[in-house]
Design an enzyme around this catalytic site. Structure first.
Site, PDB file in Angstrom:
ATOM      1  CE  LYS A  22      -1.757   1.454   4.041  1.00  0.00           C
ATOM      2  NZ  LYS A  22      -1.450   2.842   4.400  1.00  0.00           N
ATOM      3  CG  ASN A  23       2.263   2.620   3.541  1.00  0.00           C
ATOM      4  OD1 ASN A  23       1.108   2.953   3.245  1.00  0.00           O
ATOM      5  ND2 ASN A  23       2.623   2.346   4.775  1.00  0.00           N
ATOM      6  CB  CYS A 117      -5.370   9.995  11.802  1.00  0.00           C
ATOM      7  SG  CYS A 117      -3.803   9.254  12.148  1.00  0.00           S
ATOM      8  NE  ARG A 122       0.076   9.755  10.510  1.00  0.00           N
ATOM      9  CZ  ARG A 122      -0.336   8.776   9.701  1.00  0.00           C
ATOM     10  NH1 ARG A 122      -1.518   8.245   9.861  1.00  0.00           N
ATOM     11  NH2 ARG A 122       0.444   8.366   8.721  1.00  0.00           N
ATOM     12  CG  ASP A 305       3.165   1.104   9.592  1.00  0.00           C
ATOM     13  OD1 ASP A 305       3.339   1.334   8.388  1.00  0.00           O
ATOM     14  OD2 ASP A 305       2.899   1.986  10.427  1.00  0.00           O
ATOM     15  NE  ARG A 397      -7.260   4.244   5.591  1.00  0.00           N
ATOM     16  CZ  ARG A 397      -6.707   5.327   6.133  1.00  0.00           C
ATOM     17  NH1 ARG A 397      -7.142   5.788   7.290  1.00  0.00           N
ATOM     18  NH2 ARG A 397      -5.732   5.958   5.524  1.00  0.00           N
TER      19      ARG A 397
HETATM   20  C1  EPZ Z   1       4.144   6.737   6.635  1.00  0.00           C
HETATM   21  O1  EPZ Z   1       3.325   7.719   7.212  1.00  0.00           O
HETATM   22  C2  EPZ Z   1       3.253   5.528   6.434  1.00  0.00           C
HETATM   23  N1  EPZ Z   1       2.182   5.888   5.511  1.00  0.00           N
HETATM   24  C3  EPZ Z   1       2.684   5.085   7.779  1.00  0.00           C
HETATM   25  O2  EPZ Z   1       1.925   3.917   7.547  1.00  0.00           O
HETATM   26  C4  EPZ Z   1       3.845   4.744   8.697  1.00  0.00           C
HETATM   27  O3  EPZ Z   1       3.332   4.402   9.977  1.00  0.00           O
HETATM   28  C5  EPZ Z   1       4.777   5.961   8.832  1.00  0.00           C
HETATM   29  O4  EPZ Z   1       5.207   6.378   7.524  1.00  0.00           O
HETATM   30  C6  EPZ Z   1       6.016   5.640   9.654  1.00  0.00           C
HETATM   31  O5  EPZ Z   1       6.700   4.565   9.078  1.00  0.00           O
HETATM   32  C7  EPZ Z   1       2.442   5.943   4.184  1.00  0.00           C
HETATM   33  O6  EPZ Z   1       3.551   5.724   3.738  1.00  0.00           O
HETATM   34  C8  EPZ Z   1       1.290   6.286   3.286  1.00  0.00           C
HETATM   35  P1  EPZ Z   1       5.966  10.032   8.925  1.00  0.00           P
HETATM   36  P2  EPZ Z   1       3.850   9.236   7.307  1.00  0.00           P
HETATM   37  O7  EPZ Z   1       5.860  11.319   8.190  1.00  0.00           O
HETATM   38  O8  EPZ Z   1       4.780   9.535   6.210  1.00  0.00           O
HETATM   39  C9  EPZ Z   1       6.183  13.262  12.353  1.00  0.00           C
HETATM   40  C10 EPZ Z   1       0.105   2.509   7.761  1.00  0.00           C
HETATM   41  O9  EPZ Z   1      -0.267   1.910   8.752  1.00  0.00           O
HETATM   42  N2  EPZ Z   1       6.089  14.256  11.288  1.00  0.00           N
HETATM   43  O10 EPZ Z   1       7.125   9.135   8.647  1.00  0.00           O
HETATM   44  O11 EPZ Z   1       2.662  10.085   7.488  1.00  0.00           O
HETATM   45  C11 EPZ Z   1       4.905  12.442  12.492  1.00  0.00           C
HETATM   46  O12 EPZ Z   1       3.974  13.117  13.313  1.00  0.00           O
HETATM   47  C12 EPZ Z   1       0.519   3.953   7.853  1.00  0.00           C
HETATM   48  O13 EPZ Z   1       0.243   2.015   6.620  1.00  0.00           O
HETATM   49  C13 EPZ Z   1       6.169  15.604  11.614  1.00  0.00           C
HETATM   50  O14 EPZ Z   1       6.311  15.973  12.774  1.00  0.00           O
HETATM   51  O15 EPZ Z   1       4.654   9.194   8.672  1.00  0.00           O
HETATM   52  C14 EPZ Z   1       5.398  11.158  13.120  1.00  0.00           C
HETATM   53  O16 EPZ Z   1       5.500  11.340  14.518  1.00  0.00           O
HETATM   54  C15 EPZ Z   1       0.193   4.515   9.210  1.00  0.00           C
HETATM   55  N3  EPZ Z   1       6.076  16.535  10.623  1.00  0.00           N
HETATM   56  C16 EPZ Z   1       6.804  10.994  12.529  1.00  0.00           C
HETATM   57  O17 EPZ Z   1       7.171  12.278  12.014  1.00  0.00           O
HETATM   58  C17 EPZ Z   1       5.922  16.182   9.298  1.00  0.00           C
HETATM   59  O18 EPZ Z   1       5.869  17.073   8.427  1.00  0.00           O
HETATM   60  C18 EPZ Z   1       6.867   9.987  11.391  1.00  0.00           C
HETATM   61  O19 EPZ Z   1       5.834  10.327  10.492  1.00  0.00           O
HETATM   62  C19 EPZ Z   1       5.848  14.805   8.982  1.00  0.00           C
HETATM   63  C20 EPZ Z   1       5.944  13.863   9.989  1.00  0.00           C
END
Ligand code: EPZ
Length: 418
Positions: A22-23, A117, A122, A305, A397
């Site tokens: 998916k990702n 969410c 996020r 995840d 999803r």
């Molecule tokens: C990706 O989400 C994945 N989704 C998530 O999978 C996964 O849990 C996550 O990466 C971590 O591996 C997709 O790829 C579509 P992050 P993403 O930006 O990119 C903070 C699933 O279950 N952050 O790596 O949204 C954030 O709050 C989903 O398939 C900021 O502070 O996650 C978090 O604490 C859930 N500012 C950390 O970084 C930003 O601008 C990591 O988030 C961006 C992120």
């Protein structure tokens, strides 16, 4: 709303094929906005989130066709809208992945802020700060990101937090920018590497994807390309835990072992037999797991995840384990539901102390987010008696026909519609 009915206690035995990731599919589909030619993506999983981004791209004018089962052709020749409405973004925050490509190719975008969410606020500040550093003008107007840029310029960006979609968004934006962009402290996830491979096939000049420093040299335009999406390492890890928790013997076919090494290591530490075999990974377990401490980390560490899933295994371990969630603020929503099934888990801050019990007890439970719902299914497969998992739209999803795959392994699980 659909629900899943599970009667636990049956070991899972047999082989199961992992679907496309998916990702990896979501950013690959967003990449169509970077070219006027067709992207042909193979091994695209049939999931709610994939349908959502397809609808979102269609809203902007992207044409899509089903070239074969699991293969879609996308073309953004006729894009005439450069915005993503709130009602689409609120269901899937990964919609933000269109921001970088829209700015890079069309110089404008109006994308709803995703909002939080179940697993945390996020934010997307790192996405926006990066685009601003590349010359975009970004305003926040009535809950929308309104962005414009005559042409993005390459620059050096240092992420103060590792962000997967932040890395993907800025890598896509940089492919058509003027000059060279260097992303430091970039995400190393396999999905980032897969996206880079697709972009390179489209003519992008990218070095270092899969490491924490990615260098992108901007080009004038990109072409279409064929690409096969990598297998889903989280689905593979979920089946690995399912095999272990039911004391079964499952061959997980079509996965890439290196993509979930940390999960396999923890399963071995817990006493499971985990071996690369026949184009996949075979997981066997014949006793209660040993307790293992786990902390989630960005790749190649233990994936956040997979945290909810491994917690269920530790909930029946012979002893105490500590599970720490370092990536998201609130990714313990599965715990209250597991407690209702007889688990013994106490949360202090970002850590959960899990005291293993011999078995869980079936109960009606409620899914709260994608991976929490997977953990409740795993709990039901182990529990004595019947478990009913409600609100499984969360599960739909991110897992393709999960109950059918589990049934093919001997699991007593079926869906009740409506
Ligand atoms: C990706 O989400 C994945 N989704 C998530 O999978 C996964 O849990 C996550 O990466 C971590 O591996 C997709 O790829 C579509 P992050 P993403 O930006 O990119 C903070 C699933 O279950 N952050 O790596 O949204 C954030 O709050 C989903 O398939 C900021 O502070 O996650 C978090 O604490 C859930 N500012 C950390 O970084 C930003 O601008 C990591 O988030 C961006 C992120």
């Amino acid at each position: 709303m659909d629900r899943l009915v599970i009667r636990g206690g049956k070991p899972l035995v047999g082989s199961v094929k992992v679907s496309g990731a998916k990702n990896a599919a979501l950013p690959a589909m967003a990449a169509v906005l970077l070219t006027s030619e067709e992207l042909t993506l193979e091994n695209v999983p049939s999931l709610q989130d994939v349908a959502t981004i397809e609808r979102l791209l269609g809203f902007m004018g992207v044409e899509s066709r089903v070239a074969a089962p699991g293969t879609i052709g996308l073309t953004s020749r006729a894009v005439r809208r450069f915005e993503v409405p709130y009602d689409l973004v609120r269901t899937m925050r990964a919609s933000v992945l269109v921001l970088g490509p829209l700015l890079a190719r069309f110089g404008k975008a109006r994308v709803s802020l995703p909002g939080g969410c179940a697993i945390g606020p996020r934010p997307i500040n790192l996405h926006l700060v990066g685009l601003q550093a590349m010359g975009a003008e970004i305003d926040l107007v009535e809950g929308y990101v309104v962005a414009k840029a005559s042409r993005l310029s390459g620059t050096r960006l240092l992420f103060d937090t590792i962000t997967v979609t932040g890395t993907e968004n800025l890598m896509m934006a940089a492919t058509l920018a003027k000059g060279t962009t260097v992303l430091e402290n970039a995400a190393c996830e396999p999905e980032v590497e897969d996206l880079a491979r697709l972009l390179q096939k489209m003519g992008a000049r990218i070095e270092g994807a899969g490491t924490s420093t990615i260098t992108i040299e901007g080009v004038e335009d990109l072409t279409g390309a064929p690409h096969r999406i990598i297998p889903d390492r989280i689905e593979a890890g979920t089946f690995a835990v399912a095999a272990a928790i039911t004391q079964g013997d499952v061959l997980i076919q079509g996965c890439v072992p290196q993509h979930f090494d940390a999960v396999m290591t923890k399963l071995r530490d817990a006493g499971a037999g985990v071996a690369e075999e026949a184009g996949g990974v075979r997981v066997r377990m014949a006793a209660r797991p040993r307790p293992v401490d786990i902390a989630t980390e960005p790749f190649p560490g233990f994936a956040t995840d997979m945290q909810a899933q491994i917690m269920v295994l530790m909930a029946i371990a012979e002893g105490k384990s500590v599970i720490t969630e370092t990536v998201f603020e609130n990714r313990f929503m599965h715990i209250p539901e597991l407690l209702r099934m007889g688990a013994d888990i106490a949360v202090t801050g970002r850590s959960a102390l899990v005291r293993g019990v011999p078995f869980l007890r079936g109960a009606p439970v409620m899914a709260t987010d994608l991976r929490a719902s997977a953990s409740l299914v795993l709990a039901g497969l182990q529990a004595r008696g019947e478990t009913v998992v409600h609100r499984i739209y969360h599960l739909d999803r991110g897992y393709e026909t999960l109950e059918a795959k589990l049934r093919s392994l001997g699991g007593d699980i079926y869906r009740v519609e409506g």
